[in-house]
Scaffold this active site. Structure first.
Site, PDB file in Angstrom:
ATOM      1  N   PHE A  68       0.852  -1.184   0.000  1.00 16.13           N
ATOM      2  CA  PHE A  68       0.000   0.000   0.000  1.00 16.13           C
ATOM      3  C   PHE A  68       0.898   1.248   0.000  1.00 16.13           C
ATOM      4  O   PHE A  68       1.847   1.309   0.781  1.00 16.13           O
ATOM      5  CB  PHE A  68      -0.881  -0.037   1.252  1.00 16.13           C
ATOM      6  CG  PHE A  68      -1.991   0.966   1.246  1.00 16.13           C
ATOM      7  CD1 PHE A  68      -3.099   0.772   0.429  1.00 16.13           C
ATOM      8  CD2 PHE A  68      -1.931   2.088   2.045  1.00 16.13           C
ATOM      9  CE1 PHE A  68      -4.133   1.696   0.424  1.00 16.13           C
ATOM     10  CE2 PHE A  68      -2.970   3.013   2.046  1.00 16.13           C
ATOM     11  CZ  PHE A  68      -4.078   2.818   1.234  1.00 16.13           C
ATOM     12  N   ASP A 110       1.596  -5.729   7.961  1.00 12.97           N
ATOM     13  CA  ASP A 110       0.431  -4.853   7.842  1.00 12.97           C
ATOM     14  C   ASP A 110      -0.783  -5.754   7.591  1.00 12.97           C
ATOM     15  O   ASP A 110      -0.854  -6.444   6.566  1.00 12.97           O
ATOM     16  CB  ASP A 110       0.633  -3.858   6.689  1.00 12.97           C
ATOM     17  CG  ASP A 110      -0.495  -2.840   6.614  1.00 12.97           C
ATOM     18  OD1 ASP A 110      -1.631  -3.189   7.004  1.00 12.97           O
ATOM     19  OD2 ASP A 110      -0.246  -1.709   6.161  1.00 12.97           O
ATOM     20  N   TYR A 117     -11.528  -0.230  10.060  1.00  7.00           N
ATOM     21  CA  TYR A 117     -12.712   0.242   9.313  1.00  7.00           C
ATOM     22  C   TYR A 117     -12.997  -0.592   8.067  1.00  7.00           C
ATOM     23  O   TYR A 117     -13.957  -0.339   7.368  1.00  7.00           O
ATOM     24  CB  TYR A 117     -12.583   1.727   8.950  1.00  7.00           C
ATOM     25  CG  TYR A 117     -11.281   2.120   8.265  1.00  7.00           C
ATOM     26  CD1 TYR A 117     -11.080   1.872   6.920  1.00  7.00           C
ATOM     27  CD2 TYR A 117     -10.259   2.744   8.988  1.00  7.00           C
ATOM     28  CE1 TYR A 117      -9.889   2.226   6.310  1.00  7.00           C
ATOM     29  CE2 TYR A 117      -9.064   3.098   8.385  1.00  7.00           C
ATOM     30  CZ  TYR A 117      -8.884   2.834   7.039  1.00  7.00           C
ATOM     31  OH  TYR A 117      -7.701   3.179   6.437  1.00  7.00           O
ATOM     32  N   LYS A 118     -12.141  -1.581   7.758  1.00  7.53           N
ATOM     33  CA  LYS A 118     -12.371  -2.422   6.578  1.00  7.53           C
ATOM     34  C   LYS A 118     -13.216  -3.625   6.996  1.00  7.53           C
ATOM     35  O   LYS A 118     -14.393  -3.470   7.278  1.00  7.53           O
ATOM     36  CB  LYS A 118     -11.033  -2.783   5.941  1.00  7.53           C
ATOM     37  CG  LYS A 118     -10.355  -1.530   5.362  1.00  7.53           C
ATOM     38  CD  LYS A 118      -8.949  -1.745   4.853  1.00  7.53           C
ATOM     39  CE  LYS A 118      -8.390  -0.424   4.310  1.00  7.53           C
ATOM     40  NZ  LYS A 118      -6.953  -0.471   4.055  1.00  7.53           N
ATOM     41  N   ARG A 176     -11.822  -3.763  -8.147  1.00  7.96           N
ATOM     42  CA  ARG A 176     -11.619  -4.597  -6.966  1.00  7.96           C
ATOM     43  C   ARG A 176     -12.971  -4.924  -6.334  1.00  7.96           C
ATOM     44  O   ARG A 176     -13.784  -4.022  -6.111  1.00  7.96           O
ATOM     45  CB  ARG A 176     -10.725  -3.832  -5.999  1.00  7.96           C
ATOM     46  CG  ARG A 176     -10.033  -4.672  -4.985  1.00  7.96           C
ATOM     47  CD  ARG A 176      -9.000  -3.863  -4.253  1.00  7.96           C
ATOM     48  NE  ARG A 176      -9.602  -2.686  -3.622  1.00  7.96           N
ATOM     49  CZ  ARG A 176      -9.110  -2.091  -2.539  1.00  7.96           C
ATOM     50  NH1 ARG A 176      -8.009  -2.558  -1.995  1.00  7.96           N
ATOM     51  NH2 ARG A 176      -9.696  -1.037  -2.021  1.00  7.96           N
TER      52      ARG A 176
END
Ligand SMILES: *Cc1c(COP(=O)(O)O)cnc(C)c1O
Length: 442
Positions: free
Chosen positions: A129, A227, A252-253, A402
């Site tokens: 990321f 991560d 939050y995912k 995605r």
């Protein structure tokens, strides 16, 4: 493995056999026609979180005021940290909720580097990321400064120039789907101080073998920082069992904590007392309410707290974790595998004739809970889906559409409908009217 077919009846059959089907009712679904395939960026809202948020605001903030700190606020980072710990294979006392993933990466990576200041190689990959890559570059920039750095002691006399850090980025074998593991293996040497990778890669969903890479790094004396942003809540993780050193991740995912809900960090007990946070704040002080003039680190992982945490979103997120804790990671993973297999099947059956290819590993054992499907017009297709078809995936440059699948609320019917609408966008060439120029947030 299930033998799939393309009929809608078959999707309904999969839903009727889904042991997690009832969890969907725990989430707010305002418009059942919206096909939400972006829970890997922002999870849906658990209904209980809304009720809890109201209670936090009115009762805890509104009525309790400052007394709230003695009624569960102060301990919230460790209490909620331990709950997340249960999802990532971490025994209590090693996981803390704090700050953001980016800031936690800064804190833990800097701490790891200063542990072995004479080693100069940092290893990551080209498809990590971007924030992770930027944070590493920023740390290098800081520690490479010509004057001896405040974070580095050993072997650096006044005026002596530092050997600069080298950030080595392992590339992929196949256009950003899977990493070149042989290159990674060769790169980890006696000069390596830190290996930091996303456990599940954000574009392709590839899963790194945590145990193997951790062992490899340890055999050369390097520290590993994982991560977990796209892994936590999506796949079972065994940090303690893999002898992992450090980890970070967001809530939050797949954990559905709400936009910007605070992140977490993990520091293995074995190295907690050796590490020093680069941010010496009062929340990481041994006795914060002595208000002493000099910093002394708190025992354990708590030294990685810096300052006051956002209680409204932290406590709301605590409630939002409940469906995940209740369902357990094994059943979440079992459904997730069927979903990504089904989506790969529909990609092949319906979308490959239109020029789509799978941008994710074909083997579910190597794949998290999202897949990327690639098309040269991916960006415009994504816009047509969002603006005309009530389908919400996301787009990741250069050509990845995605699609995220969340076991707690994604239904097989929803997956079927989503693919049916993508197929229609292609058949009717609906994407052609959109400009190639991108909007700010994709
Ligand atoms: C989502 C994500 C982040 C986000 O970092 P923030 O500090 O919360 O913005 C970081 N790393 C990875 C791998 C991610 O997927």
């Amino acid at each position: 493995m299930t033998t799939f077919n393309t009929s809608l009846d078959f999707a309904h059959q999969l839903d009727s056999q889904d042991p997690l089907a009832t969890y969907r009712d725990l989430f707010l679904i305002t418009d059942p026609d919206i096909i939400y395939l972006d829970g890997n960026s922002l999870g849906r809202m658990p209904k209980a979180a809304a009720g809890r948020a109201k209670q936090i605001v009115n009762q805890e903030w509104g009525a309790d005021l400052i007394r709230g700190w003695n009624k569960g606020w102060w301990e919230a980072p460790t209490r909620v940290g331990d709950k997340i710990g249960a999802l990532i294979g971490a025994a209590p006392g090693q996981t803390l909720v704090s700050d953001t993933t980016s800031i936690n990466l800064f804190k833990l990576a800097t701490a790891a580097l200063t542990l072995q200041p004479n080693r100069k190689r940092i290893i990551t990959d080209t498809f990590n990321f971007p924030s992770d890559l930027y944070i590493l570059q920023g740390i290098k920039n800081l520690l490479d400064a010509e004057s001896p750095s405040p974070f580095q002691g050993e072997g650096r006399g006044e005026g002596q120039r530092n050997t600069p850090y080298e950030i080595l980025r392992i590339s992929s074998l196949d256009n950003d789907i899977t990493p070149d593991l042989a290159a990674l293996e060769t790169a980890i040497n006696e000069d390596t101080t830190l290996v930091t990778l996303s456990h599940v890669v954000f574009k392709s969903g590839y899963i790194y073998d945590m145990r193997r890479i951790t062992d490899l790094a340890h055999s050369k004396g390097a520290i590993v920082l994982w991560d977990l942003c796209h892994a936590v809540g999506a796949i079972p993780i065994a940090l303690d069992d893999c002898n992992a050193d450090l980890a970070i991740g967001c809530t939050y995912k797949y954990l559905n904590g709400g936009p910007g809900s605070p992140a977490f960090l993990y520091v293995n007990k074995k190295i907690q007392e050796k590490l020093s946070s680069p941010i010496w704040g009062w929340w990481g002080q041994n006795k914060p309410f002595d208000f002493g003039l000099d910093y002394e680190p708190a025992a354990g992982a708590s030294r990685f707290l810096a300052g006051t945490q956002p209680m409204l979103s932290l406590l709301t997120m605590e409630t939002a974790l409940e469906p995940t804790l209740q369902a357990g990671m094994d059943s979440i993973r079992a459904k997730s595998i069927v979903m990504t297999n089904y989506a790969s099947f529909l990609t092949n059956a319906w979308l490959s004739p239109f020029g789509f290819s799978l941008g994710s590993p074909r083997d579910s054992a190597l794949r998290g809970s999202h897949i990327s499907i690639r098309h040269p017009d991916g960006y415009r297709i994504n816009r047509a889906l969002i603006e005309e078809m009530n389908v919400i995936p996301d787009f990741r440059a250069p050509d990845n559409l995605r699609l995220g699948f969340s076991s707690l609320y994604t239904s097989f019917n929803e997956i079927w409908q989503g693919f049916d609408r993508i197929k229609r966008v292609m058949e009717e060439k609906r994407y052609e009217k959109y400009p190639k120029q991108m909007l700010t947030v994709t």
